[in-house]
Design a protein around this motif. Structure first.
Motif, short mmCIF file in Angstrom:
data_model
loop_
_atom_site.label_atom_id
_atom_site.label_comp_id
_atom_site.label_asym_id
_atom_site.label_seq_id
_atom_site.Cartn_x
_atom_site.Cartn_y
_atom_site.Cartn_z
N ASN A 2 -29.51 -39.97 -4.20
CA ASN A 2 -28.65 -40.72 -3.28
C ASN A 2 -28.33 -42.08 -3.90
O ASN A 2 -28.87 -42.45 -4.94
CB ASN A 2 -29.26 -40.82 -1.88
CG ASN A 2 -30.53 -41.64 -1.86
OD1 ASN A 2 -30.63 -42.68 -2.53
ND2 ASN A 2 -31.53 -41.19 -1.12
N SER A 61 -19.53 -48.08 -0.66
CA SER A 61 -18.76 -47.48 0.44
C SER A 61 -17.32 -48.01 0.49
O SER A 61 -16.44 -47.34 1.02
CB SER A 61 -19.45 -47.73 1.79
OG SER A 61 -19.56 -49.10 2.04
N HIS A 167 -34.13 -49.67 8.51
CA HIS A 167 -33.08 -48.87 9.14
C HIS A 167 -33.66 -47.93 10.20
O HIS A 167 -32.92 -47.33 10.97
CB HIS A 167 -32.32 -48.09 8.06
CG HIS A 167 -31.16 -47.32 8.58
ND1 HIS A 167 -30.04 -47.94 9.11
CD2 HIS A 167 -30.93 -45.99 8.69
CE1 HIS A 167 -29.18 -47.01 9.50
NE2 HIS A 167 -29.69 -45.82 9.26
N ARG A 188 -25.89 -49.87 8.66
CA ARG A 188 -25.33 -48.86 7.74
C ARG A 188 -26.48 -48.04 7.17
O ARG A 188 -27.42 -48.61 6.59
CB ARG A 188 -24.56 -49.55 6.61
CG ARG A 188 -23.96 -48.57 5.60
CD ARG A 188 -23.09 -49.28 4.57
NE ARG A 188 -21.85 -49.77 5.13
CZ ARG A 188 -21.52 -51.07 5.23
NH1 ARG A 188 -22.34 -52.00 4.79
NH2 ARG A 188 -20.37 -51.43 5.76
N ASN A 189 -26.40 -46.73 7.35
CA ASN A 189 -27.37 -45.85 6.70
C ASN A 189 -26.98 -45.83 5.22
O ASN A 189 -25.91 -45.34 4.86
CB ASN A 189 -27.28 -44.45 7.32
CG ASN A 189 -28.23 -43.48 6.67
OD1 ASN A 189 -28.55 -43.61 5.49
ND2 ASN A 189 -28.67 -42.50 7.41
N LYS A 191 -27.94 -44.16 2.88
CA LYS A 191 -27.90 -42.86 2.20
C LYS A 191 -26.61 -42.11 2.54
O LYS A 191 -26.11 -41.32 1.77
CB LYS A 191 -29.13 -42.03 2.56
CG LYS A 191 -30.39 -42.66 1.92
CD LYS A 191 -31.69 -42.09 2.45
CE LYS A 191 -32.86 -42.91 1.89
NZ LYS A 191 -34.08 -42.75 2.67
N THR A 192 -26.04 -42.39 3.73
CA THR A 192 -24.84 -41.63 4.15
C THR A 192 -23.62 -42.55 4.38
O THR A 192 -22.51 -42.05 4.54
CB THR A 192 -25.11 -40.91 5.49
OG1 THR A 192 -25.38 -41.93 6.48
CG2 THR A 192 -26.31 -39.99 5.40
N PHE A 193 -23.87 -43.89 4.44
CA PHE A 193 -22.85 -44.91 4.73
C PHE A 193 -22.37 -44.91 6.18
O PHE A 193 -21.45 -45.65 6.54
CB PHE A 193 -21.63 -44.80 3.80
CG PHE A 193 -21.94 -45.01 2.35
CD1 PHE A 193 -23.00 -45.80 1.95
CD2 PHE A 193 -21.14 -44.45 1.36
CE1 PHE A 193 -23.29 -46.00 0.61
CE2 PHE A 193 -21.42 -44.64 0.03
CZ PHE A 193 -22.50 -45.41 -0.35
N GLU A 194 -22.97 -44.08 7.01
CA GLU A 194 -22.61 -44.08 8.44
C GLU A 194 -22.99 -45.46 9.02
O GLU A 194 -24.07 -45.98 8.73
CB GLU A 194 -23.41 -42.97 9.14
CG GLU A 194 -23.18 -42.89 10.62
CD GLU A 194 -24.40 -42.33 11.38
OE1 GLU A 194 -24.31 -42.28 12.61
OE2 GLU A 194 -25.41 -41.97 10.74
#
Ligand SMILES: O=C(O)c1ccccc1NCC(=O)[C@H](O)[C@H](O)COP(=O)(O)O
Length: 260
Positions: A2, A61, A167, A188-189, A191-194
């Protein structure tokens, strides 16, 4: 791998080269290494809500936020806008920043400066102090609790403040050391940018009172600040919302004015 694993692997190579080129003994000779740090924590307690404006040109991101941004112009404008502190990205590979940006920001403003980078080695903490930072970031998602303990203890010894970024609840509860000053919940996660402000709201009550609470990432309006204040957050780290505009300093000034 990741993105955090990629960044960590690259950082380790980068640090190995830096140690050869600029040994710790040379860093310790630089004037800022002996300077007394400014307190971001105190600044955030003094002015409510405390806004930490961020200088960043790009990110994984958002690869093109403000590629030609001028660090002196923007940090000066952030200070004039009423920011409580400034976060300066110093990672070059993934964010287009540099230690020169940090040094120039130090020459330009009298606000506490956060060296925003990915600490994987004690060397980077000594480097942060020597280049004029007041605060370092430690990211729980990429470090073991033993490393957070070791790195935060070194930072304190050098007079730096420590912003621990978490997080989720596990990252939080494993890293509550007394050498940490501020706890930042990253919305912001990585690992996923969510991005979801709910992460801050959910973790708020689990952060013990002795740590100053900072909400980081994805904040784009003053209503979000008002809402997060209700959960006890005193610091708000905002990057893209300002940096993506033509005049980040002006955007920050308008934003902060709306809050006071
Ligand atoms: O933002 C990313 O893409 C990113 C990817 C991997 C590691 C860190 C990353 N960002 C760092 C940050 O968390 C933000 O720069 C900071 O919190 C400000 O966020 P925003 O206001 O959303 O620009």
């Amino acid at each position: 791998m990741n993105i955090l694993e990629k960044i960590a692997a690259h950082k380790k190579q980068e640090v190995a080269i830096s140690k050869e080129e600029v040994p710790v003994e040379s860093l310790e000779l630089l004037p800022h290494y002996h300077r007394k740090c400014l307190s971001l924590r105190e600044n955030l307690q003094k002015v409510q809500p405390g806004i930490i404006t961020e200088f960043k040109r790009r990110s994984p991101s958002h690869p093109e936020i403000n590629l030609t941004a001028d660090v002196e112009k923007i940090t000066a404008a952030y200070e004039a806008a009423g920011a409580s502190g400034i976060s300066v990205l110093t990672d070059e590979e993934f964010f287009g920043g540099s230690l020169d940006d940090l040094a120039l920001a130090r020459e330009t403003v009298k606000l506490p400066l956060l060296r925003k980078d990915f600490v994987v080695d004690e060397y980077q903490i000594i480097e942060a102090k020597a280049m004029g930072a007041d605060v370092i970031l430690l990211i729980a998602a990429m470090l073991k609790p033993s490393e957070i303990r070791q790195f935060s203890a070194l930072a304190k010894k050098l007079g730096l403040e420590v912003l621990l970024e978490v997080h989720n609840e596990e990252e939080l509860k494993n890293n509550l050391f007394d050498t940490v000053d501020l706890i930042g919940v990253n919305n912001r996660n990585l690992k996923t940018f969510e991005v979801d402000l709910q992460f801050s709201k959910d973790l708020a009550e689990k952060i013990p009172g002795e740590y100053l609470k900072v909400s980081e990432s994805g904040i784009s309006d003053t209503a979000a600040i008002r809402e997060l204040q209700k959960y006890g957050f005193q610091g708000f780290l905002i990057g893209g919302n300002f940096m993506k505009t033509e005049d980040p300093g002006k955007s920050a000034a308008e934003f902060i004015k709306e809050l006071i």
